[in-house]
Design an enzyme around this catalytic site. Sequence first.
Site, mmCIF file in Angstrom:
data_model
loop_
_atom_site.group_PDB
_atom_site.id
_atom_site.type_symbol
_atom_site.label_atom_id
_atom_site.label_comp_id
_atom_site.label_asym_id
_atom_site.label_seq_id
_atom_site.Cartn_x
_atom_site.Cartn_y
_atom_site.Cartn_z
ATOM 1 N N THR A 55 0.822 -1.235 -0.026
ATOM 2 C CA THR A 55 -0.082 -0.053 0.139
ATOM 3 C C THR A 55 1.009 1.430 0.072
ATOM 4 O O THR A 55 0.177 2.238 0.086
ATOM 5 C CB THR A 55 -0.903 0.179 1.100
ATOM 6 O OG1 THR A 55 -0.222 -0.160 2.551
ATOM 7 C CG2 THR A 55 -1.811 -1.127 1.082
ATOM 8 N N SER A 72 5.950 6.897 8.456
ATOM 9 C CA SER A 72 4.820 6.545 7.526
ATOM 10 C C SER A 72 5.559 6.162 6.200
ATOM 11 O O SER A 72 6.491 6.550 5.433
ATOM 12 C CB SER A 72 4.040 7.673 7.198
ATOM 13 O OG SER A 72 3.125 7.383 6.217
ATOM 14 N N LYS A 73 5.040 5.223 5.686
ATOM 15 C CA LYS A 73 5.407 4.539 4.130
ATOM 16 C C LYS A 73 4.815 5.250 3.204
ATOM 17 O O LYS A 73 5.342 5.133 2.116
ATOM 18 C CB LYS A 73 5.088 3.025 4.004
ATOM 19 C CG LYS A 73 3.580 2.511 4.132
ATOM 20 C CD LYS A 73 3.572 1.098 4.092
ATOM 21 C CE LYS A 73 1.982 0.841 4.198
ATOM 22 N NZ LYS A 73 1.927 -0.664 4.464
ATOM 23 N N ARG A 74 4.078 6.180 3.588
ATOM 24 C CA ARG A 74 3.278 7.191 2.511
ATOM 25 C C ARG A 74 4.176 8.448 2.437
ATOM 26 O O ARG A 74 3.803 9.251 1.718
ATOM 27 C CB ARG A 74 1.978 7.423 3.019
ATOM 28 C CG ARG A 74 1.014 6.002 2.822
ATOM 29 C CD ARG A 74 -0.172 6.058 3.319
ATOM 30 N NE ARG A 74 -0.967 5.111 3.255
ATOM 31 C CZ ARG A 74 -0.687 3.984 4.219
ATOM 32 N NH1 ARG A 74 0.165 4.121 5.214
ATOM 33 N NH2 ARG A 74 -1.247 2.789 4.166
ATOM 34 N N HIS A 89 9.493 1.178 3.788
ATOM 35 C CA HIS A 89 10.237 2.232 4.617
ATOM 36 C C HIS A 89 11.038 1.454 5.735
ATOM 37 O O HIS A 89 11.014 0.315 5.850
ATOM 38 C CB HIS A 89 9.232 3.300 5.263
ATOM 39 C CG HIS A 89 8.256 2.846 6.389
ATOM 40 N ND1 HIS A 89 8.641 2.793 7.696
ATOM 41 C CD2 HIS A 89 7.110 2.142 6.001
ATOM 42 C CE1 HIS A 89 7.165 2.247 8.094
ATOM 43 N NE2 HIS A 89 6.656 1.905 7.143
#
Length: 533
Positions: free
Chosen positions: A49, A296-298, A53
Amino acid sequence: MSFRTFYRRFHGTPDLSSILPKKSLVSRKPSRDIHPKYPVRTRFAPSPTGMLHMGSLRTALYNYLLARNTGGKFILRLEDTDQNRLAQGAEENIYDSLRWCKLQYDEGPMLGGPFGPYRQSERAEIYRSHISTLLESGHAYRCFCPKERLELLRESARKLQPPTTASYDRHCAHLSLDKIKQNLDNGMGYTVRLRAPEKYPIIHDLLYGALDIQPQVNANDVRYDDPILVKSDNLPTYHFANVIDDHLMKITHVIRGEEWLPSTQKHLAIYNAFGWSPPQFIHIPLLTTIEDKKLSKRKGDSSVMNLKGKGILPEALVNFSVLFGWSPPRDLAAANHECLSLEQFEQIFNLNYLTKGNAKIDEKKLWFFNKHYLQLQIESQLSKVTEQVIVLAQSQYGRDLATAEKVTTILQKCGKALSTIHEFNSTFSYFFERPNYDIINSVQDYLATRDLQQELRILEEFQNGIDTTDTEQLIKHIKEKLNIPKRLIFECLRFALAGSKSGAKVPILVDILGTGETHKRLDEACRYLKNRI
């Protein structure tokens, strides 16, 4: 969000001392031996998604290292059942990131294995057969309640005193078989819920010990914490698929982030409903920013491939990531300045040296490791580093100035000044272009505190002798003749030849520039000083 914060927010518990140990009482090493003495099966199960990270990489590393240290197996599984949240390119990013860090999985997508498929989206039939088992045994039931009714139940649960996170009233748990059949015949949508036990099982975490995590309830308005196992689109939730997959893939140890602790008691309840033995759980503290915010990987700054683009080496990132939440034996750490290769970590990794408490990311240590591994590369793989640097140097200074021979020489003699190859152009700009003294702040700051007549005399003395005398000997001669410290001579020459920028020792600077270019820069510096005197 740490587990402590999560628990306070959603369970309203003011004191967690009975659940998690206080930081002041946490020792570096567990009081008991928790490291397995047999080959384990671990897994890394990311959701595609977002970009992988550093927090996810550390989880993958711990699972990988535990498997390698015990002679076990490391499995990659993609938890991709939430189709609405899948990000384009995220699956490929997972493969690229693991490959770049040299984490080779033994079973997984693209590789296969005895317990595949390894994408949850391809395991629908497996989940269907297992949910049927729970429905038949009465451990699960169909819920036909519309979203509007469920939202009203959640709102009312939040308004209770005390509030509760267990919001469902089990309306559908009591439907007759005829009513269920009628709803199904009418095509009514439904989810499948677990019939949660009156008391959730105790979590036996290898790092934290026994943890009793129960939902807060209101005795005057009894609600139930019956988690959804299958969504209305017939896809399993994380809780359900996670348990089924870990059991069928024979996972023995699950190392994952502390944020999953509030879900673990639900997973244990599912294991119990099937009559299965759960794996061993190890929940590791979160990686946070200096501001104590969860990574956050976003947000791309902490993504593995973004760090690669900044010039971070995989050896440095692996070294850096492992040490956030795990400490090697002190004597080994001291002997190596904590610089350890992936192969060394495979040999020494031990669960007994896991630590507790959130680890705040401080990039200074990452750059320290990167500098260390870059120096090793320059020493052992100079041609490889040169190939990469030439592209950067020629893009800014052109092919005529940034020759392969010159770049190689600079790396050999001055490479220790670099933390990443991307610093080459800015650090060593003076090898390719003459300094403009008027626009360099460091030059202006330097000259503001100097005796310009003395500066000029140093440069003239050096220029008069540079053709016939070794640089070191010439500096020694000037020191004795003018009766001044060597430091002043070096600083003066650095001003003239490199615009007061560091990175190369003065004798090396003169050697790489060559006598002709050195004379030209000394001429320009002398004229500049004369105009200011």
